[in-house]
Write a protein that holds these residues in place. Structure first.
Motif, PDB file in Angstrom:
ATOM      1  N   ILE A 277       7.051  -8.986   0.588  1.00  0.00           N
ATOM      2  CA  ILE A 277       7.201  -8.617  -0.810  1.00  0.00           C
ATOM      3  C   ILE A 277       6.389  -9.588  -1.664  1.00  0.00           C
ATOM      4  O   ILE A 277       6.422 -10.803  -1.461  1.00  0.00           O
ATOM      5  CB  ILE A 277       8.683  -8.639  -1.226  1.00  0.00           C
ATOM      6  CG1 ILE A 277       9.478  -7.633  -0.382  1.00  0.00           C
ATOM      7  CG2 ILE A 277       8.833  -8.335  -2.710  1.00  0.00           C
ATOM      8  CD1 ILE A 277       8.959  -6.210  -0.466  1.00  0.00           C
ATOM      9  N   ALA A 278       5.665  -9.049  -2.638  1.00  0.00           N
ATOM     10  CA  ALA A 278       4.829  -9.864  -3.520  1.00  0.00           C
ATOM     11  C   ALA A 278       4.962  -9.350  -4.949  1.00  0.00           C
ATOM     12  O   ALA A 278       5.039  -8.138  -5.180  1.00  0.00           O
ATOM     13  CB  ALA A 278       3.377  -9.826  -3.073  1.00  0.00           C
TER      14      ALA A 278
ATOM     15  N   ARG B  47       4.003  -6.922 -11.458  1.00  0.00           N
ATOM     16  CA  ARG B  47       4.592  -5.728 -10.839  1.00  0.00           C
ATOM     17  C   ARG B  47       5.001  -6.040  -9.399  1.00  0.00           C
ATOM     18  O   ARG B  47       4.257  -6.711  -8.672  1.00  0.00           O
ATOM     19  CB  ARG B  47       3.582  -4.578 -10.828  1.00  0.00           C
ATOM     20  CG  ARG B  47       2.963  -4.270 -12.195  1.00  0.00           C
ATOM     21  CD  ARG B  47       4.018  -3.828 -13.173  1.00  0.00           C
ATOM     22  NE  ARG B  47       3.543  -3.727 -14.538  1.00  0.00           N
ATOM     23  CZ  ARG B  47       3.379  -2.578 -15.192  1.00  0.00           C
ATOM     24  NH1 ARG B  47       3.642  -1.433 -14.581  1.00  0.00           N
ATOM     25  NH2 ARG B  47       2.978  -2.577 -16.435  1.00  0.00           N
ATOM     26  N   PRO B  48       6.164  -5.532  -8.947  1.00  0.00           N
ATOM     27  CA  PRO B  48       6.524  -5.681  -7.533  1.00  0.00           C
ATOM     28  C   PRO B  48       5.578  -4.885  -6.647  1.00  0.00           C
ATOM     29  O   PRO B  48       5.264  -3.724  -6.928  1.00  0.00           O
ATOM     30  CB  PRO B  48       7.947  -5.105  -7.464  1.00  0.00           C
ATOM     31  CG  PRO B  48       8.440  -5.110  -8.874  1.00  0.00           C
ATOM     32  CD  PRO B  48       7.229  -4.889  -9.730  1.00  0.00           C
ATOM     33  N   GLY B  49       5.121  -5.509  -5.596  1.00  0.00           N
ATOM     34  CA  GLY B  49       4.244  -4.847  -4.629  1.00  0.00           C
ATOM     35  C   GLY B  49       4.408  -5.506  -3.273  1.00  0.00           C
ATOM     36  O   GLY B  49       5.479  -6.049  -2.959  1.00  0.00           O
ATOM     37  N   LYS B  50       3.346  -5.493  -2.486  1.00  0.00           N
ATOM     38  CA  LYS B  50       3.413  -6.068  -1.143  1.00  0.00           C
ATOM     39  C   LYS B  50       2.119  -6.787  -0.793  1.00  0.00           C
ATOM     40  O   LYS B  50       1.044  -6.440  -1.291  1.00  0.00           O
ATOM     41  CB  LYS B  50       3.688  -4.978  -0.100  1.00  0.00           C
ATOM     42  CG  LYS B  50       5.094  -4.406  -0.187  1.00  0.00           C
ATOM     43  CD  LYS B  50       5.299  -3.223   0.727  1.00  0.00           C
ATOM     44  CE  LYS B  50       6.699  -2.648   0.536  1.00  0.00           C
ATOM     45  NZ  LYS B  50       6.892  -1.399   1.294  1.00  0.00           N
ATOM     46  N   LEU B  51       2.269  -7.771   0.060  1.00  0.00           N
ATOM     47  CA  LEU B  51       1.139  -8.420   0.712  1.00  0.00           C
ATOM     48  C   LEU B  51       1.108  -7.951   2.152  1.00  0.00           C
ATOM     49  O   LEU B  51       2.102  -8.111   2.873  1.00  0.00           O
ATOM     50  CB  LEU B  51       1.281  -9.939   0.660  1.00  0.00           C
ATOM     51  CG  LEU B  51       0.375 -10.742   1.601  1.00  0.00           C
ATOM     52  CD1 LEU B  51      -1.093 -10.567   1.235  1.00  0.00           C
ATOM     53  CD2 LEU B  51       0.764 -12.212   1.621  1.00  0.00           C
ATOM     54  N   TYR B  52      -0.017  -7.356   2.568  1.00  0.00           N
ATOM     55  CA  TYR B  52      -0.215  -6.989   3.966  1.00  0.00           C
ATOM     56  C   TYR B  52      -1.056  -8.080   4.623  1.00  0.00           C
ATOM     57  O   TYR B  52      -2.180  -8.352   4.200  1.00  0.00           O
ATOM     58  CB  TYR B  52      -0.892  -5.627   4.074  1.00  0.00           C
ATOM     59  CG  TYR B  52       0.004  -4.499   3.636  1.00  0.00           C
ATOM     60  CD1 TYR B  52       0.956  -3.968   4.500  1.00  0.00           C
ATOM     61  CD2 TYR B  52      -0.069  -3.979   2.350  1.00  0.00           C
ATOM     62  CE1 TYR B  52       1.807  -2.956   4.093  1.00  0.00           C
ATOM     63  CE2 TYR B  52       0.774  -2.960   1.938  1.00  0.00           C
ATOM     64  CZ  TYR B  52       1.708  -2.453   2.816  1.00  0.00           C
ATOM     65  OH  TYR B  52       2.560  -1.451   2.404  1.00  0.00           O
ATOM     66  N   LYS B  53      -0.473  -8.697   5.652  1.00  0.00           N
ATOM     67  CA  LYS B  53      -1.125  -9.822   6.307  1.00  0.00           C
ATOM     68  C   LYS B  53      -2.240  -9.361   7.238  1.00  0.00           C
ATOM     69  O   LYS B  53      -2.096  -8.383   7.967  1.00  0.00           O
ATOM     70  CB  LYS B  53      -0.096 -10.615   7.117  1.00  0.00           C
ATOM     71  CG  LYS B  53       0.989 -11.258   6.271  1.00  0.00           C
ATOM     72  CD  LYS B  53       0.423 -12.340   5.357  1.00  0.00           C
ATOM     73  CE  LYS B  53      -0.110 -13.522   6.144  1.00  0.00           C
ATOM     74  NZ  LYS B  53      -0.681 -14.560   5.254  1.00  0.00           N
TER      75      LYS B  53
END
Length: 353
Positions: free
Chosen positions: A307-308, A320-326
């Motif tokens: 979660i980012a 804004r809430p989003g995501k980090l894809y590693k």
């Protein structure tokens, strides 16, 4: 299905909580996603790059069929691709994750269609999206001979349920020469992404985001609405630094705004302010006692996503809430892709042109 809890600010509205939190609950994480093929599907040894040649491969979206194939002579090691889709925004890959935009250099960028394919030495295919500030991902494909098997078994949702179209095809079976593919995707770089429906946090920048939810008001994380779900209210700690702890509490249900059900800390994690691809974000990490599904991460991306809270500099303002894809971490997919023979049988069974 993922539900989004309310935000702890008078500026943000939200939906009610899905379920009550069990105090002091400790959740064992699910094992890594292991996508198994339909029974009696026979494995084939087809190089992934070859799948994109000729007619290419097909993906079913409802009653629509998307086609992706090589369409021209190579430019060095890059082969131009053509993706044909009846619906805007529906692509051959990454339909199993909730992403509308990738954020690069502070700007929302739609993934769009893949422009090039590159054969990798490890047997995967690298797909290159966009030519300006390109986004690349590696696709691994497993191929299966599905001749004689019922078509309905292969019409799956991203959550691995039978999709609505499966009932329409009845007892139709795949003819000889039909091939189905299962895919696994990995991004080549760390990538920040925003969902199709963005949420408002009330914070103008990442520093304000941490400060706003470090005193009295918690931030309620998204979670999968399921039996045994554990929605969390989160508080940032060490707000005067660029990294620190987060504490998770039971989220109070039935409230308009996010609130803690008690003062008991159920679990802890960490937060870190980082710049990724030219974009500022606050990235969360949690230990094994926190199920990713209770933080907003879905099953297929549990190995790849964190979660980012992302700060775009252009377009709609605010964190804004989003995501980090590693980079290099797998995103699994329960949905099948098909060769031309299998796709023709699908069209016939679905009654689509």
């Amino acid at each position: 299905m993922t539900r989004i809890n309310c935000l702890a600010t008078v500026l943000a509205l939200a939906s009610p909580l899905a379920a009550a939190q069990t105090p002091a609950a400790v959740i064992s994480p699910r094992p890594a996603v292991d996508v198994q093929p339909v029974a009696n599907a026979k494995p084939l040894n087809i190089p992934a790059f070859d799948v994109f040649k000729g007619e290419g491969l097909y993906y079913v979206s409802g009653t629509r069929i998307v086609n992706l194939r090589i369409a021209g002579a190579p430019e060095g090691d890059r082969y131009p691709l053509k993706e044909t889709a009846a619906d805007i925004g529906v692509g051959t890959f990454n339909t199993n994750i909730n992403v509308a935009h990738f954020v690069r250099d502070g700007e929302r960028r739609p993934a769009g269609q893949p422009a090039f394919a590159v054969a990798e030495t490890d047997g995967t295919v690298r797909l290159v999206y966009q030519t300006e500030s390109p986004l690349s991902m590696k696709v691994a494909l497993k191929s299966y001979d599905v001749a004689g098997l019922p078509i309905r078994y292969f019409l799956r949702t991203p959550d691995n349920y039978s999709n609505p179209e499966a009932a329409r095809v009845g007892e139709a079976k795949f003819p000889p020469g039909s091939v189905a593919y299962l895919s696994t995707v990995r991004f080549l770089d760390d990538v920040l992404a925003l969902p199709r429906r963005e949420s408002f946090t009330g914070a103008a920048n990442t520093r304000q985001m941490v400060a706003n939810f470090s005193r009295d008001n918690p931030f309620c994380l998204s979670y999968e609405d399921r039996k045994g779900a554990h929605p969390y209210a989160m508080m940032f700690r060490d707000a005067d630094k660029d990294r620190g702890r987060v504490q998770l509490y039971a989220a109070k249900e039935g409230t308009m705004f996010c609130a803690r059900a008690s003062e008991e800390v159920l679990a802890e994690g960490t937060w870190e302010e980082a710049t990724i691809g030219g974009t500022k974000a606050v990235v969360l990490s949690f230990g094994a006692n926190v199920d990713p599904l209770d933080t907003g991460v879905v099953d297929v991306e549990r190995e790849a996503a964190r979660i980012a809270f992302i700060e775009p500099r252009k377009g709609a303002p605010g964190v804004r809430p989003g995501k980090l894809y590693k980079a290099g971490a797998q995103i699994a997919d329960y949905q099948y892709r098909f060769n031309g023979t299998a796709a023709a049988a699908l069209r016939s069974a679905l009654g689509t042109p």
